[in-house]
Write a protein that holds these residues in place. Structure first.
Motif, PDB file in Angstrom:
ATOM      1  N   LYS A  35      -5.415 -23.187 -12.849  1.00  0.00           N
ATOM      2  CA  LYS A  35      -4.949 -22.559 -14.089  1.00  0.00           C
ATOM      3  C   LYS A  35      -6.100 -21.889 -14.838  1.00  0.00           C
ATOM      4  O   LYS A  35      -6.002 -20.725 -15.281  1.00  0.00           O
ATOM      5  N   CYS A  39      -4.942 -28.541  -9.971  1.00  0.00           N
ATOM      6  CA  CYS A  39      -4.089 -27.559 -10.657  1.00  0.00           C
ATOM      7  C   CYS A  39      -4.691 -27.096 -11.978  1.00  0.00           C
ATOM      8  O   CYS A  39      -4.498 -25.935 -12.384  1.00  0.00           O
ATOM      9  N   MET A  81       2.946 -25.288 -14.003  1.00  0.00           N
ATOM     10  CA  MET A  81       2.176 -24.358 -14.828  1.00  0.00           C
ATOM     11  C   MET A  81       2.922 -23.957 -16.099  1.00  0.00           C
ATOM     12  O   MET A  81       2.361 -23.214 -16.915  1.00  0.00           O
ATOM     13  N   MET A 123      -6.147 -17.719 -15.386  1.00  0.00           N
ATOM     14  CA  MET A 123      -5.686 -17.302 -16.716  1.00  0.00           C
ATOM     15  C   MET A 123      -6.162 -15.905 -17.089  1.00  0.00           C
ATOM     16  O   MET A 123      -5.447 -15.134 -17.731  1.00  0.00           O
ATOM     17  N   GLY A 155       0.630 -26.120 -19.010  1.00  0.00           N
ATOM     18  CA  GLY A 155       0.350 -26.017 -17.583  1.00  0.00           C
ATOM     19  C   GLY A 155      -0.889 -26.741 -17.119  1.00  0.00           C
ATOM     20  O   GLY A 155      -1.547 -27.474 -17.866  1.00  0.00           O
ATOM     21  N   GLY A 156      -1.197 -26.542 -15.830  1.00  0.00           N
ATOM     22  CA  GLY A 156      -2.365 -27.174 -15.228  1.00  0.00           C
ATOM     23  C   GLY A 156      -2.123 -28.586 -14.730  1.00  0.00           C
ATOM     24  O   GLY A 156      -3.076 -29.313 -14.421  1.00  0.00           O
ATOM     25  N   ILE A 194       1.198 -17.723 -14.917  1.00  0.00           N
ATOM     26  CA  ILE A 194       0.955 -18.419 -13.646  1.00  0.00           C
ATOM     27  C   ILE A 194       2.212 -19.205 -13.277  1.00  0.00           C
ATOM     28  O   ILE A 194       2.667 -20.056 -14.054  1.00  0.00           O
TER      29      ILE A 194
END
Length: 384
Positions: free
Chosen positions: A149, A145, A181, A153, A186-187, A159
């Motif tokens: 991201k 993930c 996210m 981006m 996020g990520g 996202i």
């Protein structure tokens, strides 16, 4: 036929009349001779009677011949009738059979046409399946993930969180994960989530290896998948644990340099430095409570270090997984953390730690009752 029937009915009378007529003829002749002079009227009456008998009398041989001829005629007519009936019956049967054959031919043609259509449809389906399976597999969105991201981006202003397909490096296949996210930049790849109790975490070793539950809700991603994610080349991962209490108090615990050993080492856990507000329950307060570097255990694969048993709260414990209602975790003589803990079926059992446990998160000296938890991992920036 009518004349024959009348003849048969009158035959006895005719024979009798013939016999009597022969004798009576002589008598009547004498009478006529004697009474001829008596009266003209009488003579006429006698003459008419004599003439009538002569006219109605038929000899026996003629009668027999007539009867024989009539019998032969009746037999011939009967034979002709039987032959005609047989011919008409055979023709009727032949016509019926021909009609049935024509119906069978029509039905056979319809069946053949239907079978041809079925075969054509089957060929279409087979060709469609071949085309579908010959298509290239769905491409993964990234290695994890964090990678997704970073790659999106520049092209997507926001996202969304959701289910994505990832393909970690040096793995044979892709698999789905839930990516957060919109949480702390996020990520995050979610590896565990407990929210509503709809998924039972009383699972076997195999289930904890492969994963279970609903990615959009409660689930355990699976130790194999997490291992492939955190052991990618030149990658470091952070473990983040978000906690929510029954009265909606939130807290967290974070560890950098999180990784797992492979399956032959029972996915032994390794944790880096701690940060957060919930306390370091993984390491506890004493060395015997430290779960860092502990192998994973389940009810059917016991690696908890209680051999043959260990003491806990003045109790003898043979299996930490069984103590925690047959759930799986990185137990080390049980320890102070088990985010997979599950309450006992039915009423709560006093003295048994059967709920989600993070013992270092307390209020007025009492551990919080935890209603939800999320474990997630994210790439850490590498030093070039």
């Amino acid at each position: 036929m009518w004349a024959t029937t009348v003849l048969l009915l009158l035959l006895p009378q005719l024979v009798s009349s013939t016999t009597e007529g022969t004798t009576g003829h002589l008598n009547q002749s004498d009478t006529v001779s004697e009474e001829l002079s008596d009266s003209p009227v009488k003579d006429q009456k006698a003459f008419r009677q004599t003439k009538g008998h002569d006219a109605c009398s038929i000899p026996c041989d003629i009668t027999v011949k007539l009867l024989r001829d009539e019998k032969h005629s009746i037999c011939g007519q009967l034979q002709q009738s039987l032959l005609a009936f047989g011919r008409s019956t055979r023709k009727l049967i032949r016509d019926v059979m021909e009609e049935q054959q024509r119906g069978l031919d029509v039905l056979s043609g319809q069946v053949s046409e239907l079978m041809s259509k079925v075969q054509m449809l089957s060929s279409e389906v087979q060709r469609s399946n071949t085309e579908m399976y010959s298509m290239k597999p769905v491409q993964s969105h990234g290695r994890d993930c964090s990678d997704i991201k970073d790659s999106l981006m520049s092209v997507v202003p926001k996202i969304p969180s959701g289910i994505y397909i990832i393909h970690p490096e040096e793995t044979d296949s892709s698999f789905e994960v839930f990516c957060e996210m919109d949480y702390m930049e996020g990520g995050w790849t979610v590896m565990q989530r407990r929210t509503d109790g709809l998924n039972d975490f009383k699972r076997s070793w195999a289930d904890y290896i492969d994963g279970f539950g609903n990615l959009a809700g409660e689930h355990w991603l699976g130790l194999k998948k997490v291992f492939h994610i955190v052991n990618q080349k030149d990658a470091r991962f952070q473990l983040h644990i978000a906690l929510v209490s029954n009265n909606d108090v939130t807290s967290y615990a974070s560890y950098d340099d999180f990784r797992l050993d492979n399956e032959t080492q029972f996915f032994r856990i390794h944790l880096g430095r701690y940060a957060g507000s919930a306390g370091d329950a993984f390491r506890g307060y004493e060395q015997e409570q430290n779960q860092d570097t502990a192998p994973f255990s389940a009810a059917d694969v016991d690696n908890d270090g209680c051999n043959p048993s260990c003491s806990f709260a003045n109790r003898t414990v043979e299996s930490c997984s069984i103590l925690h209602n047959h759930t799986g975790w990185w137990f080390n003589q049980c320890g102070l953390a088990n985010l997979n803990g599950s309450p006992e079926d039915g009423e709560q059992n006093q003295g048994k730690r059967t709920r989600i446990l993070w013992d270092t998160w307390r209020q007025s000296g009492v551990p919080y009752a935890i209603k939800s938890v999320t474990m997630k991992i994210r790439r850490l920036a590498t030093n070039n």
